[in-house]
Design a protein around this motif. Structure first.
Motif, short mmCIF file in Angstrom:
data_model
loop_
_atom_site.label_atom_id
_atom_site.label_comp_id
_atom_site.label_asym_id
_atom_site.label_seq_id
_atom_site.Cartn_x
_atom_site.Cartn_y
_atom_site.Cartn_z
N GLY A 1 30.03 33.36 53.56
CA GLY A 1 30.03 32.28 54.54
C GLY A 1 31.38 31.59 54.63
O GLY A 1 32.34 31.93 53.94
N ASP A 2 31.43 30.57 55.52
CA ASP A 2 32.69 29.85 55.77
C ASP A 2 32.78 28.52 55.03
O ASP A 2 33.82 27.87 55.05
N ARG A 3 31.73 28.09 54.39
CA ARG A 3 31.73 26.80 53.74
C ARG A 3 32.33 26.88 52.34
O ARG A 3 32.51 27.96 51.78
N VAL A 4 32.62 25.72 51.80
CA VAL A 4 33.24 25.62 50.47
C VAL A 4 32.16 25.83 49.42
O VAL A 4 31.08 25.25 49.47
N VAL A 5 32.50 26.65 48.42
CA VAL A 5 31.58 26.93 47.32
C VAL A 5 31.86 25.94 46.20
O VAL A 5 33.00 25.84 45.71
N ASN A 6 30.83 25.21 45.80
CA ASN A 6 31.00 24.26 44.71
C ASN A 6 30.94 24.95 43.35
O ASN A 6 31.74 24.64 42.45
N LYS B 1 35.79 31.33 43.79
CA LYS B 1 34.34 31.19 43.57
C LYS B 1 33.52 31.96 44.58
O LYS B 1 32.31 32.05 44.44
N LYS B 2 34.14 32.47 45.64
CA LYS B 2 33.37 33.24 46.62
C LYS B 2 32.96 34.60 46.06
O LYS B 2 31.87 35.09 46.34
N ASP B 3 33.85 35.22 45.30
CA ASP B 3 33.49 36.46 44.63
C ASP B 3 33.03 36.11 43.22
O ASP B 3 33.83 35.85 42.33
N GLY B 4 31.72 36.10 43.05
CA GLY B 4 31.17 35.70 41.75
C GLY B 4 30.77 36.87 40.88
O GLY B 4 29.99 36.69 39.93
N SER B 5 31.28 38.06 41.16
CA SER B 5 30.92 39.25 40.39
C SER B 5 31.37 39.10 38.95
O SER B 5 32.44 38.55 38.66
N ILE B 6 30.54 39.63 38.03
CA ILE B 6 30.87 39.59 36.62
C ILE B 6 30.81 41.00 36.02
O ILE B 6 30.20 41.91 36.60
N LYS B 7 31.46 41.14 34.89
CA LYS B 7 31.49 42.42 34.17
C LYS B 7 31.00 42.19 32.76
O LYS B 7 31.41 41.23 32.10
N SER C 1 23.42 32.56 41.55
CA SER C 1 23.14 31.35 42.35
C SER C 1 24.44 30.74 42.86
O SER C 1 25.39 30.55 42.08
N TYR C 2 24.48 30.41 44.17
CA TYR C 2 25.63 29.75 44.79
C TYR C 2 25.24 28.33 45.20
O TYR C 2 24.19 28.12 45.84
N ASP C 3 26.08 27.36 44.84
CA ASP C 3 25.94 25.99 45.32
C ASP C 3 27.04 25.77 46.36
O ASP C 3 28.22 25.66 46.01
#
Length: 228
Positions: free
Chosen positions: A49-54, A90-96, A111-113
């Motif tokens: 999305g275009d909004r800011v990720v908290n 924070k937009k790419d929240g992928s983890i390894k 989960s995205y806020d």
């Protein structure tokens, strides 16, 4: 009576507007991830999305434990083997997760806020699969690959070796005989056969000559003897 439908239409439009304002922005994530035990697992989750990720938060759905979280402050990581793929965003929240253990098998929630929106999440299932057995290449050829004529070839080779040994043995005997004859002097100094008749003639000649010399000696003695 006509004011009621108008009021109902306004209420529906207002509710649609509220849902559009607070609706969920799209999130892309893997649904199922398969990995070998002690391997590396990549859990992908992205906000498009275009909004800011908290903040972005990962939790184990089975235990409810938060394993990773990134917000405006410092990142929270439950274990050192878990890392965010993106260094600071924070937009790419992928983890390894590396390495993956047996207890990591289960369901995880991403989960995205998002600012001005209701929190949204995606569910990902991590499944461990057994490693295939390692095969060791044989170092020697199997017995079945040998030719049927191998015993025949081995027999021929044995005969060749025996003949070669016999020839060497005979040559050694000949060399010993030659060496013995050379040392005893019978190899090079062979006497020629004598002629018996020739020997007899030589002996007669020597005897006759001796007789002549004896006769001359006796005559000379008789001449020199003085008369009485």
């Amino acid at each position: 009576m006509e004011s009621r439908p108008a009021s109902r239409t306004f209420s529906v439009l207002s509710l649609c507007a509220i849902l559009l304002c607070w609706g969920s922005d799209p999130i892309t994530a893997d649904q199922d991830v398969f990995v070998y035990s002690e391997g590396e697992a990549l859990l992908t989750c992205n906000y498009t999305g275009d909004r800011v990720v908290n903040s972005i938060k990962w939790s184990n759905k089975s235990s409810g434990k938060i394993i990773a979280e990134r917000s405006t402050g410092k990142d929270y990581i439950s274990e050192t083997r878990i890392t965010f793929m993106e260094s600071s965003g924070k937009k790419d929240g992928s983890i390894k997760i590396n390495p993956v253990h047996g207890w990591d098998n289960g369901t995880y929630t991403c989960s995205y806020d998002v600012q001005g929106k209701m929190p949204t999440e995606k569910t990902i299932t991590l499944s461990l699969i057994p490693r295939p057995p390692t095969t060791i290449a044989p170092t020697t050829k199997p017995l079945s690959t040998k030719s049927a004529c191998t015993p025949c070839r081995e027999a021929r080779n044995c005969w060749k070796i025996l003949i070669a040994i016999l020839v060497i043995f005979v040559l050694c005997i000949i060399a010993v005989i030659i060496f013995y004859l050379y040392k005893t002097g019978n190899f090079c100094n062979k006497q020629k056969p004598r002629n018996d008749e020739f020997d007899e003639e030589v002996q007669k000649f020597r005897n006759s000559r001796k007789d002549e010399e004896d006769q001359k000696g006796s005559e000379s003695k008789a001449i020199k003897k003085p008369e009485p």
